[in-house]
Design a protein around this motif. Structure first.
Motif, short mmCIF file in Angstrom:
data_model
loop_
_atom_site.label_atom_id
_atom_site.label_comp_id
_atom_site.label_asym_id
_atom_site.label_seq_id
_atom_site.Cartn_x
_atom_site.Cartn_y
_atom_site.Cartn_z
N ASP A 14 47.48 65.92 41.60
CA ASP A 14 47.37 67.10 42.50
C ASP A 14 48.78 67.04 43.58
O ASP A 14 48.61 65.87 44.35
CB ASP A 14 46.17 67.33 43.06
CG ASP A 14 44.92 67.57 42.20
OD1 ASP A 14 45.47 68.29 41.04
OD2 ASP A 14 43.94 67.42 42.43
N PRO A 15 49.43 67.96 43.76
CA PRO A 15 50.41 68.25 44.73
C PRO A 15 49.57 68.46 46.14
O PRO A 15 49.30 69.69 46.10
CB PRO A 15 51.35 69.29 44.34
CG PRO A 15 50.75 70.06 43.29
CD PRO A 15 49.73 69.09 42.67
N LEU A 16 49.80 67.63 46.90
CA LEU A 16 48.55 67.83 48.11
C LEU A 16 49.38 68.09 49.36
O LEU A 16 50.62 67.77 49.50
CB LEU A 16 48.06 66.63 48.34
CG LEU A 16 46.71 66.59 49.08
CD1 LEU A 16 45.63 67.35 48.70
CD2 LEU A 16 46.25 65.13 49.49
N VAL A 17 48.93 68.99 50.07
CA VAL A 17 49.50 69.46 51.28
C VAL A 17 48.54 69.31 52.51
O VAL A 17 47.36 69.88 52.52
CB VAL A 17 49.69 70.89 51.19
CG1 VAL A 17 50.22 71.74 52.71
CG2 VAL A 17 50.86 71.49 50.35
N ILE A 18 48.79 68.32 53.27
CA ILE A 18 47.98 67.88 54.37
C ILE A 18 48.16 68.60 55.55
O ILE A 18 49.32 69.02 55.98
CB ILE A 18 48.20 66.38 54.64
CG1 ILE A 18 47.54 65.63 53.33
CG2 ILE A 18 47.43 66.01 55.75
CD1 ILE A 18 48.19 64.07 53.59
N TYR A 19 47.22 69.09 56.30
CA TYR A 19 47.38 69.62 57.40
C TYR A 19 45.99 69.73 58.41
O TYR A 19 45.05 69.36 57.91
CB TYR A 19 47.44 71.36 57.42
CG TYR A 19 46.15 71.90 57.13
CD1 TYR A 19 45.63 72.83 58.02
CD2 TYR A 19 45.69 72.10 55.59
CE1 TYR A 19 44.38 73.55 57.56
CE2 TYR A 19 44.49 72.83 55.34
CZ TYR A 19 43.78 73.37 56.35
OH TYR A 19 42.82 73.92 56.04
N GLY A 20 46.18 69.69 59.88
CA GLY A 20 45.31 69.50 60.77
C GLY A 20 45.41 70.59 61.61
O GLY A 20 45.95 71.77 61.39
N ASP A 21 45.13 70.39 62.99
CA ASP A 21 45.38 71.33 63.84
C ASP A 21 46.68 71.62 64.37
O ASP A 21 47.16 72.53 64.98
CB ASP A 21 44.35 71.17 65.11
CG ASP A 21 42.91 71.36 64.71
OD1 ASP A 21 42.58 72.08 63.84
OD2 ASP A 21 41.86 70.28 65.21
N SER A 22 47.78 70.73 64.00
CA SER A 22 48.91 70.66 64.34
C SER A 22 49.63 70.03 63.34
O SER A 22 49.18 69.14 62.59
CB SER A 22 49.22 70.18 65.88
OG SER A 22 48.89 68.80 66.03
N PHE A 23 51.09 69.97 63.24
CA PHE A 23 51.91 69.34 62.41
C PHE A 23 51.72 67.99 62.59
O PHE A 23 51.61 67.24 61.54
CB PHE A 23 53.42 70.02 62.36
CG PHE A 23 54.06 69.07 61.51
CD1 PHE A 23 54.02 69.25 60.24
CD2 PHE A 23 55.42 68.52 61.96
CE1 PHE A 23 55.00 68.35 59.36
CE2 PHE A 23 56.20 67.89 61.21
CZ PHE A 23 55.97 67.68 59.94
#
Length: 309
Positions: free
Chosen positions: A151-160
């Protein structure tokens, strides 16, 4: 860079994880210099990140993030050197092919999840003794969350850039994940790009996660040789005690208003390091250390992290 540490996912990163740097504090304390082990999310420097960062939007100027954006938007394989994606590119994908799998990391607040994204159970990668679970155990956790190694995963939280994002980037590298990107931008940037936020994550069916772990990412302190040592703590903490031969690169110096600092600022921060020699970033706080590690990675170094104590 041709090294034995090159990851199968083309992400050049080596992370060394052992027990913590200085004693005299409770285990896993993210706001202090002590602590003996990693104890879940609190040990990743999250309180520090919350105090230091309100926003984070882009990688450093002139970095390879734009390459990652175009590659991801075109549905091509993403090279590890292109490690970030813009909110606009994610919006295009989510409203078109939906090839990318967005995954939130951190402590969710009200409506933290981009519509269609899942929750990456990052806190579950820690063993009861505060160490990191085996690749097989982590693979089982992520597989249960509906993530496959392809799976091509895009990780994100509350900021970069915060301790969650960069630590998650390492975890996926440790498993040998094939494609992983960090999402740029603040919440406002992401909403302006058209991404919608909801209160609950999407649920995916469980799958088998077949990892190709990079076992060299976990090494005990006794295996250190002649690596360059970097202490990412504050100058005050560094002055209170540090490993022999280490240089101090305060983690706040590699962060700019929009995420990582500019290339020129990073070059200044890392001026005492040689790119053709391994670099070990050590700290008792995994999140703080991973920020400096990611900045080194962004600048073409072969970095590692060592949680010592």
């Amino acid at each position: 860079m041709q090294t034995e540490g090159r990851l199968s996912s083309k992400i050049v990163a080596v992370i060394v994880v052992v027990a913590s740097l200085t004693g005299g504090a409770s285990a896993g304390c993210s706001a202090c210099g002590g602590g003996s082990t990693w104890m879940g999310g609190s040990s990743m420097g999250i309180s520090w990140a919350e105090q230091t960062l309100e926003t984070g939007t882009t990688t450093s100027a002139g970095s390879s993030s734009s390459a990652g954006t175009s590659a991801a938007a075109d549905g091509e394989e993403v090279d590890g050197s292109a490690s970030a994606i813009s909110p606009e590119a994610l919006f295009i994908d989510q409203n078109g092919e939906r090839r990318l799998v967005a995954a939130f990391v951190g402590v969710p607040g009200e409506a933290s999840y981009i519509e269609g994204s899942i929750h990456l159970p990052l806190d579950q990668v820690f063993a009861e003794d505060g160490g990191i679970k085996s690749p097989a155990e982590i693979a089982a956790i992520f597989g249960a969350a509906g993530i496959a190694e392809t799976d091509p995963l895009v990780i994100y939280g509350d900021s970069f850039v915060n301790g969650y994002d960069t630590f998650a980037f390492w975890v996926m590298s440790y498993l040998g994940h094939e494609e992983v990107l960090l999402l740029e931008g603040t919440r406002a940037d992401r909403e302006a790009a058209g991404l919608e936020f909801v209160s609950a994550p999407a649920v995916r069916a469980a799958v088998a996660y077949n990892s190709t772990p990079n076992l060299g990412l976990l090494t005990v302190e006794s295996e250190l040789a002649d690596e360059q040592l970097v202490d990412p703590r504050t100058p005050a903490e560094f002055s209170a005690g540090h490993l022999d031969g280490a240089i101090n690169v305060d983690s706040t110096t590699v962060i700019g208003i929009d995420g990582l600092a500019s290339d020129s600022a990073l070059a200044q921060a890392f001026r005492g390091l040689e790119k053709d020699e391994p670099v070990v970033v050590y700290s008792s706080r995994g999140g703080v250390a991973s920020i400096v590690w990611y900045a080194l990675f962004d600048q073409g170094f072969v970095p590692s992290i060592m949680i010592v104590g």
